[in-house]
Design a protein around this motif. Sequence first.
Motif, PDB file in Angstrom:
ATOM      1  N   GLY A 278       0.785  -1.226   0.000  1.00 37.76           N
ATOM      2  CA  GLY A 278       0.000   0.000   0.000  1.00 37.76           C
ATOM      3  C   GLY A 278       0.815   1.273   0.000  1.00 37.76           C
ATOM      4  N   ASP A 279       2.139   1.174  -0.032  1.00 36.81           N
ATOM      5  CA  ASP A 279       2.985   2.366  -0.014  1.00 36.81           C
ATOM      6  C   ASP A 279       2.755   3.228  -1.257  1.00 36.81           C
ATOM      7  OD1 ASP A 279       4.175   2.018   2.388  1.00 36.81           O
ATOM      8  OD2 ASP A 279       6.136   1.400   1.620  1.00 36.81           O
ATOM      9  N   THR A 280       2.662   4.532  -1.053  1.00 36.47           N
ATOM     10  CA  THR A 280       2.679   5.491  -2.145  1.00 36.47           C
ATOM     11  C   THR A 280       4.127   5.902  -2.398  1.00 36.47           C
ATOM     12  OG1 THR A 280       2.496   7.427  -0.715  1.00 36.47           O
ATOM     13  CG2 THR A 280       0.431   6.365  -1.407  1.00 36.47           C
ATOM     14  N   LYS A 281       4.333   6.714  -3.425  1.00 38.21           N
ATOM     15  CA  LYS A 281       5.685   7.205  -3.689  1.00 38.21           C
ATOM     16  C   LYS A 281       6.181   8.060  -2.525  1.00 38.21           C
ATOM     17  CE  LYS A 281       5.326   6.908  -8.699  1.00 38.21           C
ATOM     18  NZ  LYS A 281       5.389   7.575 -10.011  1.00 38.21           N
ATOM     19  N   LEU A 282       5.283   8.807  -1.912  1.00 39.18           N
ATOM     20  CA  LEU A 282       5.659   9.586  -0.728  1.00 39.18           C
ATOM     21  C   LEU A 282       6.137   8.686   0.399  1.00 39.18           C
ATOM     22  CD1 LEU A 282       2.951  12.394  -0.383  1.00 39.18           C
ATOM     23  CD2 LEU A 282       5.420  12.718  -0.543  1.00 39.18           C
ATOM     24  N   ASP A 283       5.439   7.582   0.621  1.00 39.50           N
ATOM     25  CA  ASP A 283       5.817   6.638   1.681  1.00 39.50           C
ATOM     26  C   ASP A 283       7.216   6.079   1.437  1.00 39.50           C
ATOM     27  OD1 ASP A 283       3.340   6.855   2.982  1.00 39.50           O
ATOM     28  OD2 ASP A 283       2.458   5.324   1.689  1.00 39.50           O
ATOM     29  N   VAL A 284       7.492   5.692   0.202  1.00 35.70           N
ATOM     30  CA  VAL A 284       8.787   5.077  -0.118  1.00 35.70           C
ATOM     31  C   VAL A 284       9.918   6.064   0.117  1.00 35.70           C
ATOM     32  CG1 VAL A 284      10.198   4.127  -1.979  1.00 35.70           C
ATOM     33  CG2 VAL A 284       7.813   3.408  -1.738  1.00 35.70           C
ATOM     34  N   LEU A 285       9.739   7.316  -0.307  1.00 33.78           N
ATOM     35  CA  LEU A 285      10.791   8.312  -0.115  1.00 33.78           C
ATOM     36  C   LEU A 285      11.050   8.556   1.373  1.00 33.78           C
ATOM     37  CD1 LEU A 285       9.870  10.898  -2.899  1.00 33.78           C
ATOM     38  CD2 LEU A 285      11.692   9.189  -2.950  1.00 33.78           C
ATOM     39  N   THR A 402      27.352   4.125   2.045  1.00 35.98           N
ATOM     40  CA  THR A 402      26.196   3.900   2.912  1.00 35.98           C
ATOM     41  C   THR A 402      25.368   5.167   3.100  1.00 35.98           C
ATOM     42  OG1 THR A 402      27.312   4.414   5.016  1.00 35.98           O
ATOM     43  CG2 THR A 402      27.548   2.170   4.155  1.00 35.98           C
ATOM     44  N   ALA A 403      25.877   6.290   2.577  1.00 39.00           N
ATOM     45  CA  ALA A 403      25.178   7.564   2.722  1.00 39.00           C
ATOM     46  C   ALA A 403      24.190   7.822   1.591  1.00 39.00           C
ATOM     47  CB  ALA A 403      26.190   8.705   2.795  1.00 39.00           C
ATOM     48  N   PHE A 404      24.043   6.853   0.678  1.00 45.65           N
ATOM     49  CA  PHE A 404      23.135   7.021  -0.457  1.00 45.65           C
ATOM     50  C   PHE A 404      22.287   5.765  -0.620  1.00 45.65           C
ATOM     51  CE2 PHE A 404      26.811   9.682  -1.175  1.00 45.65           C
ATOM     52  CZ  PHE A 404      26.242  10.894  -1.582  1.00 45.65           C
ATOM     53  N   VAL A 405      21.019   5.986  -0.939  1.00 45.74           N
ATOM     54  CA  VAL A 405      20.098   4.871  -1.175  1.00 45.74           C
ATOM     55  C   VAL A 405      19.410   5.122  -2.512  1.00 45.74           C
ATOM     56  CG1 VAL A 405      18.008   3.703  -0.402  1.00 45.74           C
ATOM     57  CG2 VAL A 405      19.681   4.465   1.278  1.00 45.74           C
ATOM     58  N   LYS A 406      19.424   4.108  -3.367  1.00 45.49           N
ATOM     59  CA  LYS A 406      18.697   4.185  -4.629  1.00 45.49           C
ATOM     60  C   LYS A 406      17.594   3.140  -4.574  1.00 45.49           C
ATOM     61  CE  LYS A 406      21.781   0.832  -6.820  1.00 45.49           C
ATOM     62  NZ  LYS A 406      22.798   0.602  -7.849  1.00 45.49           N
ATOM     63  N   GLY A 407      16.573   3.300  -5.412  1.00 44.11           N
ATOM     64  CA  GLY A 407      15.525   2.308  -5.410  1.00 44.11           C
ATOM     65  C   GLY A 407      14.410   2.656  -6.361  1.00 44.11           C
ATOM     66  N   THR A 408      13.382   1.813  -6.332  1.00 42.23           N
ATOM     67  CA  THR A 408      12.175   2.020  -7.109  1.00 42.23           C
ATOM     68  C   THR A 408      10.997   2.115  -6.141  1.00 42.23           C
ATOM     69  OG1 THR A 408      11.850  -0.363  -7.381  1.00 42.23           O
ATOM     70  CG2 THR A 408      13.093   0.784  -9.097  1.00 42.23           C
ATOM     71  N   TYR A 409       9.872   2.574  -6.643  1.00 42.79           N
ATOM     72  CA  TYR A 409       8.720   2.780  -5.768  1.00 42.79           C
ATOM     73  C   TYR A 409       7.915   1.512  -5.531  1.00 42.79           C
ATOM     74  CZ  TYR A 409       9.887   7.611  -6.805  1.00 42.79           C
ATOM     75  OH  TYR A 409      10.563   8.803  -6.940  1.00 42.79           O
ATOM     76  N   THR A 410       8.164   0.495  -6.353  1.00 39.71           N
ATOM     77  CA  THR A 410       7.478  -0.786  -6.202  1.00 39.71           C
ATOM     78  C   THR A 410       8.497  -1.894  -6.116  1.00 39.71           C
ATOM     79  OG1 THR A 410       7.293  -1.017  -8.605  1.00 39.71           O
ATOM     80  CG2 THR A 410       5.439  -0.016  -7.453  1.00 39.71           C
ATOM     81  N   VAL A 411       8.106  -3.017  -5.560  1.00 37.41           N
ATOM     82  CA  VAL A 411       9.006  -4.162  -5.403  1.00 37.41           C
ATOM     83  C   VAL A 411       9.350  -4.735  -6.755  1.00 37.41           C
ATOM     84  CG1 VAL A 411       9.324  -6.408  -4.360  1.00 37.41           C
ATOM     85  CG2 VAL A 411       8.031  -4.653  -3.156  1.00 37.41           C
TER      86      VAL A 411
END
Length: 411
Positions: A278-285, A402-411
């Motif tokens: 149920g995470d939105t893009k706001l939640d993921v950030l 470790t000071a940077f995190v990359k990712g996508t909004y969905t699994v």
Amino acid sequence: MPQEAHTMSYETKNEGTNSKPDSTTEVIKTELARIGTEMKGAMDAQSIELKKFGQTTQETGTQISALGEKYTTLEAEMKARIDGIEAKAGRLPAGGEREEYKSLGRQFVGSEAFKNAQAGLKAGHVDVMFEAKAVPMTSGTNAPGVVQAQVLGYRESREALAIRPLFAQGQTESDSIKLPQVQSWTNAAAQVKPGNKKPESTGNFKVVTFPVVDIATFVRVHRNMINDAAFVQSVIDERLQRGLRSAENAAFIKGDGADDTIKGVLAQSATFARHAVGDTKLDVLRRAATDLRMNEHVPDALVVHPYDLEDIELLKGNDDHYIYGVTMGPDGRPRVWRMPVVDTPHVDEGQFIAGDFAGSGQVFQREEINIRTFEQDADNVTYNLMTIRAEERLGLVIFDITAFVKGTYTV
């Protein structure tokens, strides 16, 4: 070959004036901290409402909007007071006005080097070089006693307002920079009774060589246009310089480091993996920022694709009212979860970066942008053309992945 170098900076003067913040400034700082705490509470409440009811209440939305406006107003008041203190200390002219800013193009057309180029046209030859040098750009808050310098080329190029200013700035005289990069770190510091064994903090380091590279571009214009100073200034400011900054942004984000090129943040980041149903893009950030805090880093910016920022700004509750997930900071940058957010097509749609940019990354400039005009290039003489070239040398160092995190909004 005529050459002229210009330096734009502001010297620090101290004539004994007390430049410490006054009591009102301290009150504003306290109020800003209080509003920030209230904003966090309101944002958390909004997140709960969205998950529970599919929308946020009008009361919560109004509270968030009001807090954001008050925060922005107080930040502006704080800046005005600090500028006033700096002026009293002799670091700024009265009223806080800095000396006139001149773009790189304007400096070039006003230089003796350019005048010599125009004179050279009448003599039948042109070969002139001009280099603009600036005090390295700083990020975040100025160091005590130092007034932030005007940095050439960062005011007038919209694309340039993206990635580079997030990092700390420095200078180098080397062709490459070699240092141990933090891959992981465990802080074991603790209180120890006399005579007891001291705890050992451990880390995994990797010696990395960061190259210093050339970034360059050029255009050709008709030789008659060299006499048009306004045209030459526009070409330098809006084409050449903007092109260099766009290339910087691409390298700082997506560079793969192949063939002694810059390795960007995406190639030197941890991967986000705390998605929840149920995470939105706001939640993921927000979760990505928490990951950085858990590693004792301070996230100071988010980098997203323009389409993703659009989605965040257009988020609505079930009653079709906007959630206001994005606010505007006093620097003109949009903010998400109190952090400046940069939207750029140099990161893929659906992808993001959260990081402690100023604390764990630094741009090292070896040569500031230099502008050179010359006639002897390819078939210029045949077609009455002139080449205008812009070039700089710099490198990007990431001290701690470790000071940077990359990712996508969905699994």
